[in-house]
Design an enzyme around this catalytic site. Structure first.
Site, short mmCIF file in Angstrom:
data_model
loop_
_atom_site.label_atom_id
_atom_site.label_comp_id
_atom_site.label_asym_id
_atom_site.label_seq_id
_atom_site.Cartn_x
_atom_site.Cartn_y
_atom_site.Cartn_z
N SER A 3 47.50 -42.96 25.28
CA SER A 3 46.53 -42.00 24.74
C SER A 3 46.44 -40.74 25.61
CB SER A 3 45.15 -42.64 24.65
OG SER A 3 44.22 -41.72 24.13
N ARG A 59 58.15 -26.46 34.78
CA ARG A 59 58.70 -27.65 35.45
C ARG A 59 58.02 -28.94 35.03
NH1 ARG A 59 60.21 -23.45 37.13
NH2 ARG A 59 62.12 -23.06 38.31
N GLU A 96 59.66 -29.74 31.88
CA GLU A 96 61.05 -30.16 32.08
C GLU A 96 61.11 -31.61 32.58
OE1 GLU A 96 64.38 -27.51 33.94
OE2 GLU A 96 63.94 -29.13 35.34
#
Lengths: 150, 150, 150, 150, 150, 150, 150, 150, 150, 150
Positions: I117, I91, I94
């Protein structure tokens, strides 16, 4: 104890013992009262064997108890069962690459929307004598299964 | 004009025209005087057709000149020839996953160190009638080729 | 005991023992009465050796019984046989990337629809002396096999 | 205008025009005063052609101006240059799979730590007559390059 | 005994022993009379060491006999030599992703059709002092090799 | 209009026009008052150009308005920027495969836990004259960035 | 005209027209006298429609003749049928990742050696009201097929 | 001790002991007072068990202390949990390939923009008697979760 | 002794011992005087620990000497550090799939051509109480680094 | 008209028009009365827009009717939504590679067996001023969802 490892390594021990004992796959098939292809596939690890069958094979081949126990573990039928890059196996795949779309179309024309089962399926292996060089003959027979419309 | 695209798209036009004309693969095979499987494979793009054969098929199916020209381009036999994730095709591959190592062993036992050719190879397709449901029957025949020892 | 592991690891023991004994691949080839390339390929694990051949090599190299037994297991010819990212090997593949489509076309023009066999195949290895730096010379010879039309 | 597309599609037009004109690769090689393999590889898109060479080939084959211009774009030598799953090409790769580790060892023994160049490299193609069936003969010659120690 | 495993694991023992002994890569390089980068690369497993060099390093680092033997096995230069997803390494690859096509074009303009050798190649590593933060400076030097025209 | 397509195809038009006009990358770099490598990288699509820079380049090369507009789209720095299987590029990657783990260790020893930046980074390209054959010289300079401990 | 492209793009036109017309999938299912899931799957491209069915749907949705023709092309059931990384779809796959081995074991215990068919298969979709938030309810029903023993 | 290895290998020991003891998954589920599917999934390694639950299962199955300890390690729910190429599992995935886009559309129409949860999720397994051959029936129930708009 | 294996397996021993001792990650963070996220990341293997830190953690958790030694090996930050298919981790990825292109655009608009960064970077973890269900709150803070123009 | 292509290409037109009009993402967010991140994500194609929202954005940006229509197609949230090899995006993924296993452990300790939702999820973007260089600050907030036990 990994079942994947064990059925496959038991299969390698079968091959080794079979060659040491000078037995053929047909002799093992006769002992199990199964066909040549099913027996070979089972002993290499791709079909289930019950305890009695494992015992019978173990006796013929002189396998130890661990190998006999491993022979009755669940079959290994995923991609670990085969190395598709091995040259013998590769040509079987390549034949599907070349003729597969034709088979798809012919099934669709002859039978309609559905598949040739790989479960209700049998396969035979034979030597076909030929003066220009003997041939390997495989007969594939799989039930046609129509897609369910609901 | 990409030959890969053209032979494959010509194959799709063949399928479309064949259904529109109500022709069967067997009728096309009879016209070319070739077997059912070879003809289907050739018209879908996996075997070479010469100009005369392309012309004959084009006439039967009412294809335009571009499609006829595309039919005699070199065959497409790489991975673009087939979608292995399509369900009909997948089961053919899965059968090799399950029975392939047995076939490898049986070839090794019966013929020795070598392969079953996918080039000197032929394949037939038949309906096998069965009261429990008709079956697809494929006969594969490939010359055994021994590895050269040098 | 995995045959894949064993033939490949037996091959590594061969290399190690060969360097320790100061033997060359040619000397091993002479002992087996086979060519240089076939012998090297066999001892690394890609060609079959019978028990007598394994014994002969084992004696020359001072291998133990396990290694000798492993040398007569079936050959390993799938992708485990080679690391294509290794720099020496990569350049051989790259040459095919650059010249492969030309070879395909030249075979098609000269021989027709078919392949150059990798089974009825032999390969030689030589040093080609050259004032601008010596060269590796490989001669590949494979039987042409026409696609069967059926 | 994509150079990758253009050189490769120009190569396909060369093949098409060459067959329509009934020319051979050797005739094109003679016109360019280059070897058979280099010429075929160049016209398919893997070697550079200057404007004059492109013009000469275009004239022989009757190519239009766009195709001639495309023939002098930079060569395409990455993975787009070849389909490794195509059967002719696959067997060339498989031979490396089977014999590649032997070649690596033989180069190491004979020449030391280094590679066979794929750049300072040439390749010839010949038909080898053989009563058991003619053979494809390829001679690979690549300069040995030692790894620099610094 | 897998040489791949052994050279790489010997490399890890070198790193461990070097830190325990408080030695620097430069001190090891001085002992071998090689450059800093070559020495580090060799001790991690990517360059060949002869028995004498392995002995010398083993003595300085207090390695046992197995590790010393492993250090003179053939180098490991395939993809096992590096983890490209490791952050330090990833940035080196990313720089090629961003600047690689420019380098290709600049080589083509300045030198012609060919490559920068990765074999006749050397690499130096330095600290570049900078008030805004010190920098890593790498100098790559590779011989230009023109593609052979034949 | 896809920016990925457009910046990359604009880059190909730059190469084409530059060769037609007989301009060098250095002349284009002088016009932009940037370094040779940055300019080449920018014109191929990997660095941002503002409208004025795009205009200046377009004027020198005689590009049309679409190409000029495309030159000031955001840069393309993902994997579409390069073909890692192309031989010139492959050798740059292979050098990292062989020397990358050494660079990682040397950075860790000299600078501590951190990376060599690929952002605060510059790269130069030069011809290094050498009687044994001229060499490509690349100087990489990237700021060391320590991992933050928090 | 690519059938893969056409059936999938026809599916997208169905979605678009359906939303413009304010029709529901259930209304389309009623028109075809098929279930909700089968109908949706067919109109998106994964089940075959005959010309009459395509006509009926085309009429309801106001599709043009090309789209209607495309709707009766063969279904697209390979990996092009779905994007497994799309979040709704991913969770369905993840449920199989978490519960799949349990389903395999439960089928083996309850039914024996065989599979749950994906061909003689039906699927329903429902809203399950729940005070803590409504739920998606799917009922999968597939015939058990035992592996053939031969 | 790798938790991934241990939970999965503990799962294999559960299967082995369960068959030796002649217990069913339902009996184990009753002992844990959980559903059939959750229990099977947990014992194979995909759900957490606390020490008391592990103890109870270990007692019933006669597992040793190590296996009991391993049963309460964190669950393994990544791709190691399942072999998607195994035929039983493959058909479950294929059903998603064929019907997944329809499910996506039906969720979107019925519930709006969101997903069917794989976390607030339950699954039942049943035998559905059928004169044409019994069927596997799975009921999936997952909470609908709307995408947050912010 | 593989450092990759060792740091990761040492991490698993830390988790096991921590649960056996009933310690929290915060207590371990307090002992090291580092933040919660950095400490957890370090003890799982992704940040460097010096000998003193390893000793302190080993004492608190009752680890043996081997585990303590392993804790001060170099960190493991490549793909072996994480299983992206594990549901918690998936997740997080995602969310980047869905919101990543927006973050890219917002960084470009607000800061210009450069990156956030991942080295000069810190991350905090908190529970956010919410009557509709508590939430996980992560704060990512990374220095903006502009691409160098040269 | 492919919705995947259209929403993504509509997103590119939004970026282009926004820069031409000199608008900021915040101004577009204000017009839609949504947050900065959600709005940017929606306009790039990852969140749904209704017809009215599409109209409003289209008016502000001067988009044509096709682009406006495309903006209200279903969102594109699969892997096509992002290029993970692009440097800005890569660093976000790398941070998860380095800190992901720590987040997993911290969620498990603090919340128990479950996940941080990527659906009931919000994300903010801010500039964090810092004398050593400004920083990108992202706040992720996702509801904790416990695995259902059944």
């Amino acid at each position: 104890m990994s079942p994947i490892h064990d059925r496959l390594s038991a299969g390698r021990e079968v091959v080794f013992a079979k060659e040491a004992k000078g037995l053929s796959w047909q002799q093992l098939a006769d002992a199990l009262e199964r066909s040549l292809v099913w027996t070979t596939s089972a002993l290499l690890g791709q079909q289930p064997l019950d305890a009695e069958q494992a015992q019978k094979v173990g006796g013929l081949l002189g396998l130890d108890d661990d190998a006999v126990a491993a022979l009755s573990l669940p079959p290994v039928r995923g991609e670990a069962a085969i190395d598709p890059t091995e040259p013998v196996t590769y040509r079987l795949h390549e034949a599907l690459q070349v003729y597969g779309s034709a088979l798809h179309e012919l099934i669709r024309e002859e039978f309609g929307d559905g598949i040739m089962s790989a479960i209700d399926f049998e396969l035979s292996f034979d030597r076909e004598e030929d003066p220009k060089g003997d041939r390997v003959k495989l007969v594939w027979s799989g039930k046609f299964l129509p897609y369910k419309v609901f």
